[in-house]
Motif scaffolding. Structure first.
Motif, PDB file in Angstrom:
ATOM      1  N   ALA A  26       0.543  -1.182  -0.154  1.00  0.00           N
ATOM      2  CA  ALA A  26       0.212  -0.147  -0.196  1.00  0.00           C
ATOM      3  C   ALA A  26       1.318   0.893   0.276  1.00  0.00           C
ATOM      4  CB  ALA A  26      -1.075   0.114   0.657  1.00  0.00           C
ATOM      5  N   ILE A  27       1.968   1.394   0.487  1.00  0.00           N
ATOM      6  CA  ILE A  27       2.793   2.122   0.906  1.00  0.00           C
ATOM      7  C   ILE A  27       3.226   2.283  -0.470  1.00  0.00           C
ATOM      8  CG2 ILE A  27       4.735   3.528   1.563  1.00  0.00           C
ATOM      9  CD1 ILE A  27       3.694   2.047   4.796  1.00  0.00           C
ATOM     10  N   LEU A  28       4.057   2.016  -1.143  1.00  0.00           N
ATOM     11  CA  LEU A  28       4.765   1.412  -2.114  1.00  0.00           C
ATOM     12  C   LEU A  28       4.075   2.341  -3.534  1.00  0.00           C
ATOM     13  CD1 LEU A  28       6.996  -1.394  -2.164  1.00  0.00           C
ATOM     14  CD2 LEU A  28       7.769   0.651  -1.233  1.00  0.00           C
ATOM     15  N   THR A  29       2.832   1.719  -3.231  1.00  0.00           N
ATOM     16  CA  THR A  29       1.721   2.108  -5.055  1.00  0.00           C
ATOM     17  C   THR A  29       1.585   3.378  -4.227  1.00  0.00           C
ATOM     18  OG1 THR A  29       0.188   1.120  -3.477  1.00  0.00           O
ATOM     19  CG2 THR A  29       0.825  -0.273  -5.220  1.00  0.00           C
ATOM     20  N   THR A  30       1.661   3.897  -3.622  1.00  0.00           N
ATOM     21  CA  THR A  30       0.865   5.108  -3.053  1.00  0.00           C
ATOM     22  C   THR A  30       2.389   6.113  -3.140  1.00  0.00           C
ATOM     23  OG1 THR A  30       0.418   4.570  -0.852  1.00  0.00           O
ATOM     24  CG2 THR A  30       0.399   7.264  -0.998  1.00  0.00           C
ATOM     25  N   LEU A  31       3.382   5.527  -2.687  1.00  0.00           N
ATOM     26  CA  LEU A  31       4.458   6.590  -3.306  1.00  0.00           C
ATOM     27  C   LEU A  31       5.188   6.807  -4.640  1.00  0.00           C
ATOM     28  CD1 LEU A  31       7.043   5.683  -0.162  1.00  0.00           C
ATOM     29  CD2 LEU A  31       5.824   7.972  -1.038  1.00  0.00           C
ATOM     30  N   PHE A  32       4.279   5.690  -5.249  1.00  0.00           N
ATOM     31  CA  PHE A  32       5.582   5.349  -6.511  1.00  0.00           C
ATOM     32  C   PHE A  32       3.839   5.032  -7.957  1.00  0.00           C
ATOM     33  CE2 PHE A  32       8.699   3.221  -3.917  1.00  0.00           C
ATOM     34  CZ  PHE A  32       9.955   4.577  -4.303  1.00  0.00           C
ATOM     35  N   CYS A  33       2.434   4.958  -7.468  1.00  0.00           N
ATOM     36  CA  CYS A  33       2.031   4.265  -8.689  1.00  0.00           C
ATOM     37  C   CYS A  33       1.066   6.103  -8.741  1.00  0.00           C
ATOM     38  CB  CYS A  33       1.167   3.136  -9.003  1.00  0.00           C
ATOM     39  SG  CYS A  33       2.590   2.357  -8.921  1.00  0.00           S
ATOM     40  N   CYS A  34       0.174   5.752  -7.739  1.00  0.00           N
ATOM     41  CA  CYS A  34      -1.344   6.522  -7.802  1.00  0.00           C
ATOM     42  C   CYS A  34      -1.544   6.716  -6.669  1.00  0.00           C
ATOM     43  CB  CYS A  34      -2.869   5.918  -8.729  1.00  0.00           C
ATOM     44  SG  CYS A  34      -3.998   6.744  -8.838  1.00  0.00           S
ATOM     45  N   LEU A  35      -1.590   7.905  -6.169  1.00  0.00           N
ATOM     46  CA  LEU A  35      -0.904   8.844  -4.477  1.00  0.00           C
ATOM     47  C   LEU A  35      -2.801   8.213  -4.336  1.00  0.00           C
ATOM     48  CD1 LEU A  35      -0.110   9.831  -2.610  1.00  0.00           C
ATOM     49  CD2 LEU A  35      -1.061  12.209  -3.294  1.00  0.00           C
ATOM     50  N   LEU A  37      -5.418   6.460  -4.961  1.00  0.00           N
ATOM     51  CA  LEU A  37      -5.241   5.026  -4.684  1.00  0.00           C
ATOM     52  C   LEU A  37      -4.793   4.758  -3.250  1.00  0.00           C
ATOM     53  CD1 LEU A  37      -6.887   3.982  -8.301  1.00  0.00           C
ATOM     54  CD2 LEU A  37      -8.092   4.861  -6.478  1.00  0.00           C
ATOM     55  N   GLY A  38      -3.699   4.549  -3.815  1.00  0.00           N
ATOM     56  CA  GLY A  38      -2.205   4.279  -2.236  1.00  0.00           C
ATOM     57  C   GLY A  38      -3.133   4.157  -1.477  1.00  0.00           C
ATOM     58  N   VAL A  39      -3.773   5.494  -1.167  1.00  0.00           N
ATOM     59  CA  VAL A  39      -4.295   6.027  -0.158  1.00  0.00           C
ATOM     60  C   VAL A  39      -5.338   5.463   0.662  1.00  0.00           C
ATOM     61  CG1 VAL A  39      -5.130   7.457   1.807  1.00  0.00           C
ATOM     62  CG2 VAL A  39      -3.841   8.536   0.014  1.00  0.00           C
ATOM     63  N   VAL A  40      -6.001   5.149   0.428  1.00  0.00           N
ATOM     64  CA  VAL A  40      -7.150   3.706  -0.160  1.00  0.00           C
ATOM     65  C   VAL A  40      -6.903   2.940   0.289  1.00  0.00           C
ATOM     66  CG1 VAL A  40      -9.882   2.628  -0.542  1.00  0.00           C
ATOM     67  CG2 VAL A  40      -8.683   4.981  -1.925  1.00  0.00           C
ATOM     68  N   SER A  41      -5.908   2.101   0.020  1.00  0.00           N
ATOM     69  CA  SER A  41      -5.358   1.336   0.625  1.00  0.00           C
ATOM     70  C   SER A  41      -4.424   0.838   1.958  1.00  0.00           C
ATOM     71  CB  SER A  41      -4.468   0.533  -0.513  1.00  0.00           C
ATOM     72  OG  SER A  41      -3.814  -0.681  -0.382  1.00  0.00           O
ATOM     73  N   ILE A  42      -3.710   2.065   1.948  1.00  0.00           N
ATOM     74  CA  ILE A  42      -3.070   1.924   3.506  1.00  0.00           C
ATOM     75  C   ILE A  42      -4.231   2.273   4.624  1.00  0.00           C
ATOM     76  CG2 ILE A  42      -2.090   3.784   4.809  1.00  0.00           C
ATOM     77  CD1 ILE A  42      -0.614   5.195   2.298  1.00  0.00           C
ATOM     78  N   VAL A  43      -5.024   2.925   4.587  1.00  0.00           N
ATOM     79  CA  VAL A  43      -6.533   2.748   5.389  1.00  0.00           C
ATOM     80  C   VAL A  43      -6.577   1.676   5.891  1.00  0.00           C
ATOM     81  CG1 VAL A  43      -8.670   3.602   6.036  1.00  0.00           C
ATOM     82  CG2 VAL A  43      -7.084   5.730   4.915  1.00  0.00           C
ATOM     83  N   TRP A  70      -6.874  -2.592  -3.250  1.00  0.00           N
ATOM     84  CA  TRP A  70      -6.950  -1.034  -3.723  1.00  0.00           C
ATOM     85  C   TRP A  70      -5.037  -0.835  -4.427  1.00  0.00           C
ATOM     86  CZ3 TRP A  70      -9.760   3.032  -5.178  1.00  0.00           C
ATOM     87  CH2 TRP A  70     -11.146   2.443  -4.212  1.00  0.00           C
ATOM     88  N   ALA A  71      -4.663  -1.951  -3.414  1.00  0.00           N
ATOM     89  CA  ALA A  71      -2.575  -1.102  -3.962  1.00  0.00           C
ATOM     90  C   ALA A  71      -3.014  -1.877  -5.797  1.00  0.00           C
ATOM     91  CB  ALA A  71      -2.345  -2.757  -3.161  1.00  0.00           C
ATOM     92  N   ILE A  72      -3.885  -3.394  -5.504  1.00  0.00           N
ATOM     93  CA  ILE A  72      -3.273  -3.279  -7.120  1.00  0.00           C
ATOM     94  C   ILE A  72      -3.806  -2.242  -7.829  1.00  0.00           C
ATOM     95  CG2 ILE A  72      -4.135  -4.865  -9.323  1.00  0.00           C
ATOM     96  CD1 ILE A  72      -4.091  -7.387  -6.288  1.00  0.00           C
ATOM     97  N   TRP A  73      -5.368  -1.966  -8.133  1.00  0.00           N
ATOM     98  CA  TRP A  73      -5.756  -0.999  -8.761  1.00  0.00           C
ATOM     99  C   TRP A  73      -4.858   0.272  -9.057  1.00  0.00           C
ATOM    100  CZ3 TRP A  73      -8.873  -1.338 -12.854  1.00  0.00           C
ATOM    101  CH2 TRP A  73      -9.877  -2.305 -12.431  1.00  0.00           C
ATOM    102  N   SER A  74      -3.605   1.148  -8.245  1.00  0.00           N
ATOM    103  CA  SER A  74      -3.321   1.825  -7.725  1.00  0.00           C
ATOM    104  C   SER A  74      -1.435   1.655  -9.027  1.00  0.00           C
ATOM    105  CB  SER A  74      -3.032   2.036  -6.599  1.00  0.00           C
ATOM    106  OG  SER A  74      -1.790   3.194  -6.202  1.00  0.00           O
ATOM    107  N   ALA A  75      -1.546   0.596  -8.595  1.00  0.00           N
ATOM    108  CA  ALA A  75      -0.167  -0.039  -9.571  1.00  0.00           C
ATOM    109  C   ALA A  75      -0.738   0.364 -10.890  1.00  0.00           C
ATOM    110  CB  ALA A  75       0.302  -1.456  -9.352  1.00  0.00           C
ATOM    111  N   VAL A  76      -1.546  -0.162 -11.009  1.00  0.00           N
ATOM    112  CA  VAL A  76      -2.562  -0.182 -12.770  1.00  0.00           C
ATOM    113  C   VAL A  76      -2.483   0.903 -12.920  1.00  0.00           C
ATOM    114  CG1 VAL A  76      -4.234  -1.282 -14.249  1.00  0.00           C
ATOM    115  CG2 VAL A  76      -3.446  -2.306 -12.300  1.00  0.00           C
ATOM    116  N   VAL A  77      -3.065   1.913 -12.460  1.00  0.00           N
ATOM    117  CA  VAL A  77      -3.373   2.907 -12.834  1.00  0.00           C
ATOM    118  C   VAL A  77      -2.301   3.481 -12.815  1.00  0.00           C
ATOM    119  CG1 VAL A  77      -4.235   5.348 -12.805  1.00  0.00           C
ATOM    120  CG2 VAL A  77      -6.245   3.776 -11.929  1.00  0.00           C
ATOM    121  N   GLY A  78      -1.541   3.413 -11.878  1.00  0.00           N
ATOM    122  CA  GLY A  78      -0.036   3.989 -12.152  1.00  0.00           C
ATOM    123  C   GLY A  78       0.854   3.790 -13.625  1.00  0.00           C
ATOM    124  N   LEU A  79       0.686   2.484 -14.032  1.00  0.00           N
ATOM    125  CA  LEU A  79       2.140   1.923 -15.150  1.00  0.00           C
ATOM    126  C   LEU A  79       0.860   2.473 -16.378  1.00  0.00           C
ATOM    127  CD1 LEU A  79       2.600  -1.536 -13.866  1.00  0.00           C
ATOM    128  CD2 LEU A  79       3.338   0.320 -14.190  1.00  0.00           C
TER     129      LEU A  79
END
Length: 103
Positions: A26-35, A37-43, A70-79
């Motif tokens: 969750a933290i990695l996808t927040t930092l490197f992909c999509c902020l 969606l990553g925040v929702v994953s962290i929550v 949510w982490a997966i969706w964050s990574a997909v959106v970021g890519l």
């Protein structure tokens, strides 16, 4: 006279292992992909251990699943955003070279 403290309350359901909290992803996808969606994953990831400690195994598993989703969706959106950005840059760069004017 010695004071004997009561034993600590059990953490989580007896005999159960806590589900993965997916906090690192969750933290990695927040930092490197999509902020956002990553925040929702962290929550959701932050809820896993608390729910498990309270004895809510089903809630902990649900929060774990949602954090992972949510982490997966964050990574997909970021890519996808990175790929679209690279395509945009390539198109702009190729149009800039071919549109020269001659006097």
């Amino acid at each position: 006279m010695s004071y004997n403290a009561p034993p600590p309350p059990p953490s989580g359901p007896v005999g159960q292992t806590p589900p993965p909290n997916n906090l690192v992803w969750a933290i990695l996808t927040t930092l490197f992909c999509c902020l956002p969606l990553g925040v929702v994953s962290i929550v959701y990831a932050a809820q896993v251990n608390g729910k498990f400690a309270a004895g809510d195994l089903a809630g902990a598993q649900d929060s774990s699943r949602k954090a992972k989703t949510w982490a997966i969706w964050s990574a997909v959106v970021g890519l996808v955003a990175i790929v679209l950005y690279v395509i945009f840059i390539v198109i702009v760069a190729s149009n800039g070279d071919s549109t020269s004017t001659s006097l």
